[in-house]
Design a protein around this motif. Structure first.
Motif, mmCIF file in Angstrom:
data_model
loop_
_atom_site.group_PDB
_atom_site.id
_atom_site.type_symbol
_atom_site.label_atom_id
_atom_site.label_comp_id
_atom_site.label_asym_id
_atom_site.label_seq_id
_atom_site.Cartn_x
_atom_site.Cartn_y
_atom_site.Cartn_z
ATOM 1 N N GLY A 154 11.765 -5.139 -11.094
ATOM 2 C CA GLY A 154 10.696 -5.699 -11.954
ATOM 3 C C GLY A 154 9.209 -5.612 -11.256
ATOM 4 O O GLY A 154 8.354 -4.987 -11.300
ATOM 5 N N GLN A 155 9.359 -6.561 -10.068
ATOM 6 C CA GLN A 155 8.097 -6.451 -9.232
ATOM 7 C C GLN A 155 7.671 -5.258 -8.411
ATOM 8 O O GLN A 155 6.628 -4.851 -8.475
ATOM 9 C CB GLN A 155 8.130 -7.723 -7.927
ATOM 10 C CG GLN A 155 8.981 -8.899 -8.342
ATOM 11 C CD GLN A 155 8.722 -9.716 -9.064
ATOM 12 O OE1 GLN A 155 7.924 -9.533 -10.260
ATOM 13 N NE2 GLN A 155 8.921 -10.904 -9.333
ATOM 14 N N GLY A 156 8.771 -4.324 -8.182
ATOM 15 C CA GLY A 156 8.527 -3.147 -7.774
ATOM 16 C C GLY A 156 7.904 -2.010 -8.311
ATOM 17 O O GLY A 156 7.399 -1.131 -8.193
ATOM 18 N N THR A 157 7.704 -2.224 -9.747
ATOM 19 C CA THR A 157 7.020 -1.523 -10.655
ATOM 20 C C THR A 157 5.765 -1.224 -10.329
ATOM 21 O O THR A 157 5.117 -0.323 -10.751
ATOM 22 C CB THR A 157 7.082 -1.976 -12.176
ATOM 23 O OG1 THR A 157 6.619 -3.023 -12.433
ATOM 24 C CG2 THR A 157 8.752 -1.791 -12.667
ATOM 25 N N LEU A 158 4.997 -2.405 -9.760
ATOM 26 C CA LEU A 158 3.649 -2.286 -9.530
ATOM 27 C C LEU A 158 3.488 -1.362 -8.577
ATOM 28 O O LEU A 158 2.353 -0.648 -8.448
ATOM 29 C CB LEU A 158 2.958 -3.685 -9.072
ATOM 30 C CG LEU A 158 3.337 -4.457 -8.081
ATOM 31 C CD1 LEU A 158 2.659 -3.945 -6.859
ATOM 32 C CD2 LEU A 158 3.182 -5.816 -8.197
ATOM 33 N N ALA A 159 4.251 -1.076 -7.402
ATOM 34 C CA ALA A 159 4.213 0.038 -6.381
ATOM 35 C C ALA A 159 4.066 1.260 -7.153
ATOM 36 O O ALA A 159 3.458 2.303 -6.714
ATOM 37 C CB ALA A 159 5.289 -0.120 -5.462
ATOM 38 N N LEU A 160 5.115 1.643 -8.352
ATOM 39 C CA LEU A 160 4.865 2.975 -8.726
ATOM 40 C C LEU A 160 3.597 3.030 -9.398
ATOM 41 O O LEU A 160 2.824 4.282 -9.284
ATOM 42 C CB LEU A 160 6.068 2.989 -9.780
ATOM 43 C CG LEU A 160 7.599 2.602 -9.841
ATOM 44 C CD1 LEU A 160 8.278 2.679 -10.959
ATOM 45 C CD2 LEU A 160 8.032 3.649 -8.584
ATOM 46 N N ILE A 182 7.848 -8.090 -1.971
ATOM 47 C CA ILE A 182 7.827 -6.961 -0.967
ATOM 48 C C ILE A 182 9.224 -6.140 -1.030
ATOM 49 O O ILE A 182 9.297 -4.937 -0.684
ATOM 50 C CB ILE A 182 7.510 -7.525 0.419
ATOM 51 C CG1 ILE A 182 7.194 -6.516 1.412
ATOM 52 C CG2 ILE A 182 8.779 -8.446 0.855
ATOM 53 C CD1 ILE A 182 6.609 -7.044 2.688
ATOM 54 N N ALA A 183 10.297 -6.774 -1.382
ATOM 55 C CA ALA A 183 11.700 -5.817 -1.575
ATOM 56 C C ALA A 183 11.526 -4.920 -2.519
ATOM 57 O O ALA A 183 11.793 -3.723 -2.272
ATOM 58 C CB ALA A 183 13.002 -6.999 -1.766
ATOM 59 N N GLY A 184 10.935 -5.305 -3.608
ATOM 60 C CA GLY A 184 10.594 -4.168 -4.927
ATOM 61 C C GLY A 184 9.630 -3.011 -4.507
ATOM 62 O O GLY A 184 9.779 -2.026 -4.507
ATOM 63 N N VAL A 185 8.625 -3.516 -3.757
ATOM 64 C CA VAL A 185 7.645 -2.521 -3.265
ATOM 65 C C VAL A 185 8.004 -1.706 -2.161
ATOM 66 O O VAL A 185 7.676 -0.501 -2.295
ATOM 67 C CB VAL A 185 6.201 -3.400 -3.081
ATOM 68 C CG1 VAL A 185 5.338 -2.528 -2.265
ATOM 69 C CG2 VAL A 185 5.471 -4.017 -4.053
ATOM 70 N N ALA A 186 8.602 -2.196 -1.246
ATOM 71 C CA ALA A 186 9.320 -1.525 0.103
ATOM 72 C C ALA A 186 10.285 -0.496 -0.443
ATOM 73 O O ALA A 186 10.160 0.614 -0.183
ATOM 74 C CB ALA A 186 9.545 -2.329 1.142
ATOM 75 N N THR A 187 11.196 -0.851 -1.368
ATOM 76 C CA THR A 187 12.059 0.121 -1.835
ATOM 77 C C THR A 187 11.230 1.184 -2.777
ATOM 78 O O THR A 187 11.790 2.375 -2.394
ATOM 79 C CB THR A 187 13.137 -0.757 -2.904
ATOM 80 O OG1 THR A 187 13.754 -1.771 -2.152
ATOM 81 C CG2 THR A 187 14.018 0.272 -3.378
ATOM 82 N N ALA A 188 10.761 1.095 -3.633
ATOM 83 C CA ALA A 188 9.700 2.113 -4.266
ATOM 84 C C ALA A 188 9.123 2.984 -3.558
ATOM 85 O O ALA A 188 8.906 4.248 -3.558
ATOM 86 C CB ALA A 188 8.920 1.382 -5.531
ATOM 87 N N ALA A 189 8.095 2.368 -2.723
ATOM 88 C CA ALA A 189 7.274 2.998 -1.855
ATOM 89 C C ALA A 189 7.837 3.989 -0.859
ATOM 90 O O ALA A 189 7.496 5.065 -0.704
ATOM 91 C CB ALA A 189 6.242 2.110 -0.940
ATOM 92 N N LYS A 190 8.943 3.416 -0.284
ATOM 93 C CA LYS A 190 9.573 4.244 0.903
ATOM 94 C C LYS A 190 10.179 5.374 0.499
ATOM 95 O O LYS A 190 10.436 6.463 0.931
ATOM 96 C CB LYS A 190 10.433 3.177 1.718
ATOM 97 C CG LYS A 190 9.719 2.017 2.712
ATOM 98 C CD LYS A 190 9.185 2.932 3.811
ATOM 99 C CE LYS A 190 8.616 1.979 4.728
ATOM 100 N NZ LYS A 190 8.331 2.361 6.147
ATOM 101 N N ALA A 191 10.772 5.153 -0.994
ATOM 102 C CA ALA A 191 11.622 6.170 -1.628
ATOM 103 C C ALA A 191 10.675 7.346 -2.020
ATOM 104 O O ALA A 191 10.888 8.548 -1.729
ATOM 105 C CB ALA A 191 12.261 5.696 -2.822
#
Length: 399
Positions: A154-160, A182-191
């Motif tokens: 859910g937190q990683g959605t802001l990186a999208l 940062i786990a969500g953001v890094a997963t989304a951004a690096k992919a």
């Protein structure tokens, strides 16, 4: 495992449930730090924090049985409000365990979202243990603040959203507490963009993720103005993601964070709590590291105690010289105070406080010592005021 697909799925669930916040350039901050700075305004969410994203994604995936029984969470801050608000929206019972020392305003705000607040224990750890007990006794689902893949997704959605709004970003600077964001953001951004650099920021007083990932032994403090990232032990899942995907971890001190909160207030006219300003604090502390980069910062929350904010503003005014304390000594004759205040006024400064000292001074008995707190335009103006007082035959210096 936390994947890009899980984050895309979370984004689909969150559509219309949380705000897609702006991600825009700050030209003034860019000039100050020497990098192109883009701000993601998560402090504009309804509960003023990104924590809603993870909470909403986790709650949306409850089974009908889990929904019927309800959820329990432990938090003294933004996670509590995110869980309480979205549980209320979804019609799910929410019990929030908070330590006894939690400020009343946070307790009332969480109650305002319809949650049952239980105050228990003097530490976050005691509150957490009690939350686990309640989960077991009442069949409630425990919603972890960070060490949960649904929360991190859910937190990683802001990186999208950030990379959709600003595809050219080459660096993301993210504050780190337990590591869910940062786990969500890094997963989304690096992919999405394998060449992007992800930098984590912790305070020098709570370097738990730095110690865990880098094997360092920085001492742990007891309090910080960035209480949102004051986590003693990082998550197991989040630590693994940080070790694998995060390029660098930086530390900032309390003064850097204070300065960043004030810069965002003055320049961007936006209110950000200490944890939300940690990313900008890293740019201020390590400008050479980010020179010329296109940097995305997440203003992760805006829930700051008004008294703390008042203290930060006042201390910032002292640092910049706009609030100055000076000491004037002169002959103790009738009218001398009027002469001093008239001289200060003529120099264009405003007097905030006056302390007229006779007994507690080392000066000769016929002299008087006067402490003044002045509102000025800055350090150069303070020097002008001192020069005017000296020209009028008095001794004057900053105090």
């Amino acid at each position: 495992m936390l994947t890009l697909q899980a984050i895309h799925d979370a984004a689909a669930r969150l559509r219309g449930q949380v705000l897609e916040t702006p991600c825009v350039e700050s030209r003034t901050l860019s000039q100050i730090v020497g990098a192109q700075v883009f701000l993601k305004f998560e402090n504009l969410q309804f509960t003023a924090s990104f924590k809603e994203r993870g909470a909403c994604n986790r709650l949306a995936q409850l089974s009908p049985e889990e929904r019927a029984r309800g959820v329990v969470a432990m938090s003294a801050g933004n996670h509590a409000q995110g869980v309480a608000y979205h549980a209320q929206r979804l019609g799910v019972r929410a019990v929030i365990v908070m330590p006894r020392f939690t400020p009343g305003v946070k307790v009332e705000r969480t109650r305002g979202f319809g949650a049952e607040v239980v105050l228990h224990g003097d530490t976050l750890e005691e509150a957490r243990q009690h939350a686990y007990q309640l989960a077991e006794q009442q069949g409630l689902t425990f919603v972890h603040p960070y060490d949960d893949e649904a929360i991190a997704a859910g937190q990683g959605t802001l990186a999208l959203e950030m990379l959709r709004a600003q595809p050219d970003l080459d660096t993301l600077v993210i504050s780190v507490g337990g590591g869910g964001l940062i786990a969500g953001v890094a997963t989304a951004a690096k992919a999405l963009k394998p060449g992007i650099t992800v930098v984590g920021v912790q305070t020098q007083r709570f370097p738990s993720m730095v110690n865990a990932v880098l094997g360092t032994h920085h001492p742990m403090g007891t309090a910080t103005i960035a209480e949102g990232i004051a986590v003693g032990t990082p998550g197991k899942m989040t630590q693994e993601v940080v070790a694998r995907l995060v390029d660098e971890l930086l530390l900032v001190d309390e003064g850097d964070i204070e300065q960043a909160v004030l810069m965002l207030l003055e320049i961007e006219k936006t209110l950000v709590e200490g944890a939300g300003a940690a990313g900008l604090a890293a740019l201020v502390r390590h400008p050479a590291r980010f020179a010329g980069k296109k940097v995305g910062l997440v203003l992760s929350g805006g829930n700051i105690d008004p008294l703390l904010l008042a203290a930060i503003i006042e201390r910032g005014m002292v640092r910049s010289g706009r609030l100055a304390r000076i000491q004037v000594s002169a002959r103790d004759v009738p009218g001398v105070l009027a002469q001093i205040t008239a001289t200060v006024a003529a120099a264009g400064a405003n007097i905030e406080e006056v302390h007229h000292q006779r007994a507690f001074t080392m000066l000769a008995a016929q002299n008087v010592e006067i402490d003044l707190v002045l509102q000025t335009r800055g350090k150069a103006h303070v020097e002008e005021v001192l020069a005017a007082l000296r020209a009028a035959g008095m001794q004057a210096a900053t105090h």
